[in-house]
Design a protein around this motif. Sequence first.
Motif, short mmCIF file in Angstrom:
data_model
loop_
_atom_site.label_atom_id
_atom_site.label_comp_id
_atom_site.label_asym_id
_atom_site.label_seq_id
_atom_site.Cartn_x
_atom_site.Cartn_y
_atom_site.Cartn_z
N PHE A 1 0.82 -1.21 0.00
CA PHE A 1 0.00 0.00 0.00
C PHE A 1 0.86 1.26 0.00
O PHE A 1 0.64 2.18 -0.80
CB PHE A 1 -0.93 0.01 1.22
N THR A 2 1.84 1.31 0.89
CA THR A 2 2.62 2.54 1.03
C THR A 2 3.45 2.83 -0.21
O THR A 2 3.60 4.00 -0.59
CB THR A 2 3.54 2.44 2.27
N SER A 3 3.98 1.79 -0.88
CA SER A 3 4.79 2.03 -2.08
C SER A 3 3.92 2.60 -3.19
O SER A 3 4.34 3.53 -3.91
CB SER A 3 5.46 0.73 -2.53
N ARG A 4 2.73 2.07 -3.33
CA ARG A 4 1.83 2.59 -4.37
C ARG A 4 1.32 3.98 -4.03
O ARG A 4 1.18 4.83 -4.91
CB ARG A 4 0.65 1.62 -4.57
N GLN A 5 1.05 4.19 -2.75
CA GLN A 5 0.61 5.53 -2.36
C GLN A 5 1.71 6.55 -2.58
O GLN A 5 1.46 7.68 -3.02
CB GLN A 5 0.18 5.53 -0.89
N ALA A 6 2.95 6.14 -2.31
CA ALA A 6 4.09 7.03 -2.54
C ALA A 6 4.24 7.32 -4.03
O ALA A 6 4.54 8.46 -4.44
CB ALA A 6 5.37 6.41 -1.99
N ALA A 7 4.04 6.30 -4.87
CA ALA A 7 4.13 6.49 -6.32
C ALA A 7 3.04 7.44 -6.80
O ALA A 7 3.29 8.32 -7.65
CB ALA A 7 4.02 5.14 -7.03
N ILE A 8 1.85 7.30 -6.26
CA ILE A 8 0.74 8.18 -6.64
C ILE A 8 1.04 9.62 -6.22
O ILE A 8 0.82 10.57 -6.98
CB ILE A 8 -0.57 7.69 -6.02
N THR A 9 1.57 9.77 -5.03
CA THR A 9 1.92 11.11 -4.54
C THR A 9 2.98 11.75 -5.43
O THR A 9 2.87 12.94 -5.80
CB THR A 9 2.43 11.04 -3.09
N ALA A 10 4.01 10.96 -5.80
CA ALA A 10 5.06 11.48 -6.67
C ALA A 10 4.49 11.84 -8.05
O ALA A 10 4.83 12.87 -8.63
CB ALA A 10 6.18 10.46 -6.81
N ASP A 11 3.62 10.98 -8.57
CA ASP A 11 3.00 11.26 -9.88
C ASP A 11 2.13 12.51 -9.82
O ASP A 11 2.13 13.32 -10.76
CB ASP A 11 2.14 10.07 -10.31
N ASP A 12 1.39 12.67 -8.74
CA ASP A 12 0.55 13.85 -8.60
C ASP A 12 1.39 15.13 -8.57
O ASP A 12 1.00 16.16 -9.15
CB ASP A 12 -0.31 13.75 -7.33
N GLN A 13 2.53 15.05 -7.89
CA GLN A 13 3.42 16.22 -7.86
C GLN A 13 3.97 16.52 -9.24
O GLN A 13 4.03 17.69 -9.66
CB GLN A 13 4.55 15.97 -6.87
N GLN A 14 4.36 15.47 -9.97
CA GLN A 14 4.88 15.66 -11.32
C GLN A 14 3.79 16.17 -12.26
O GLN A 14 4.05 17.03 -13.12
CB GLN A 14 5.47 14.35 -11.84
N LEU A 15 2.59 15.65 -12.09
CA LEU A 15 1.47 16.11 -12.92
C LEU A 15 1.17 17.58 -12.65
O LEU A 15 0.87 18.35 -13.59
CB LEU A 15 0.23 15.27 -12.64
N ALA A 16 1.26 17.97 -11.39
CA ALA A 16 1.02 19.38 -11.06
C ALA A 16 2.07 20.27 -11.71
O ALA A 16 1.74 21.36 -12.24
CB ALA A 16 1.02 19.56 -9.55
N ALA A 17 3.34 19.82 -11.69
CA ALA A 17 4.41 20.61 -12.32
C ALA A 17 4.22 20.67 -13.83
O ALA A 17 4.40 21.73 -14.46
CB ALA A 17 5.77 20.00 -11.98
N LEU A 18 3.85 19.54 -14.45
CA LEU A 18 3.60 19.52 -15.90
C LEU A 18 2.41 20.40 -16.26
O LEU A 18 2.44 21.11 -17.28
CB LEU A 18 3.33 18.08 -16.35
N LYS A 19 1.37 20.34 -15.45
CA LYS A 19 0.19 21.17 -15.72
C LYS A 19 0.55 22.65 -15.67
O LYS A 19 0.09 23.44 -16.52
CB LYS A 19 -0.89 20.86 -14.68
N GLN A 20 1.39 23.02 -14.72
CA GLN A 20 1.82 24.41 -14.63
C GLN A 20 2.62 24.80 -15.86
O GLN A 20 2.45 25.89 -16.43
CB GLN A 20 2.65 24.62 -13.36
N ARG A 21 3.50 23.89 -16.30
CA ARG A 21 4.30 24.15 -17.50
C ARG A 21 3.41 24.27 -18.73
O ARG A 21 3.61 25.15 -19.59
CB ARG A 21 5.32 23.02 -17.69
#
Length: 341
Positions: free
Chosen positions: A228-248
């Motif tokens: 659970f924690t590894s997948r949740q961490a991956a989702i959190t990292a992806d969400d952060q990257q998606l937020a940065a890409l969306k801003q770009r």
Amino acid sequence: MPPLRNKKTTRLSANTIGASRPLGLGITLVLLIILSVAALNLQAIEDWLKLRGYQAPTTIAQLADQDTMNSYTRHLFYLNKPQLLGTVNSFRQHCPEDKDTIVLGCYHPGQNGIFIYNVPDPALAGVQQVTAAHEVLHAVYARLSSQDRAALNSQLQAYYEHGLSDPRVQAEVKIYQRTEPTDVMDEMSCTFGTEIASLPAPLEAYYKRFFNNRAVIVAYEKQYEGEFTSRQAAITADDQQLAALKQRIDNRQSALITQLQQINATENQLNNLKAAGQAQAYNDAVPGYNAEVDAYNQGVNSLRVSIGQYNQLVVARNQVAGQLTTLAGALDTRLLPQTTK
């Protein structure tokens, strides 16, 4: 010495009287000893009767082995005739409490049963082992003397107040405080022993009385919790990257809008020069216009690449989120009106 009712007709010599007394006391002492031994061994007799003819199923014996239960703990485990149940409905027939809460196992006091949900997802291997250890610790706690239980409760409370730092376990204890206020110590004894790797020496000594290697149980817990924690961490990292890409992407779109407005303005100027017959000025302005168009097109291509990256990451992120949902569903033993389980 008992009184003699008739000295005239009943003559007892001193030797006879002296010989009769130890015989009566001896019988009394023997009876007392027998009763005392019987009282002390009543539990053992009851256990023997309950286990007579019992042969632990292979899956149950494996759980005891995997949890490194010693002979005493295994004895308590088997007394409860543990069952692994593979469907939510069959499991909930034996563990009906808190039907709107996820429950993975239950213990019925008085050696009336341990029931464990057989989680179907192989990615969650280890859940049954941790659940078995947790539930048998309830049986252990139930057989503690009042003195031992008081000492253990004091150690558990001290650790909870001054040593517990795991937020997930803290949250578990708060749930027990709300749902099982009279059994919080019992639940803490089971939770700490199966989910926390390092405990104060007195608590480690307590659990060592029942498991040959408690670290194995905690490792099982960390193993499936890590899914659970590894997948949740991956989702959190992806969400952060998606937020940065969306801003770009947003910034690039804003810049392209400005560029397009400039291109349109330049194009109007060129059209005006051409309409006015100013060929030389028109020709001189064309290269600048073309450069603006090239820069705009490059920006559009860059935007498309960023949008493609964003969309690919969304797909990957949602796949992991789907896996997380599947794992959570594999543990969901709630019996709610809307469930189809």
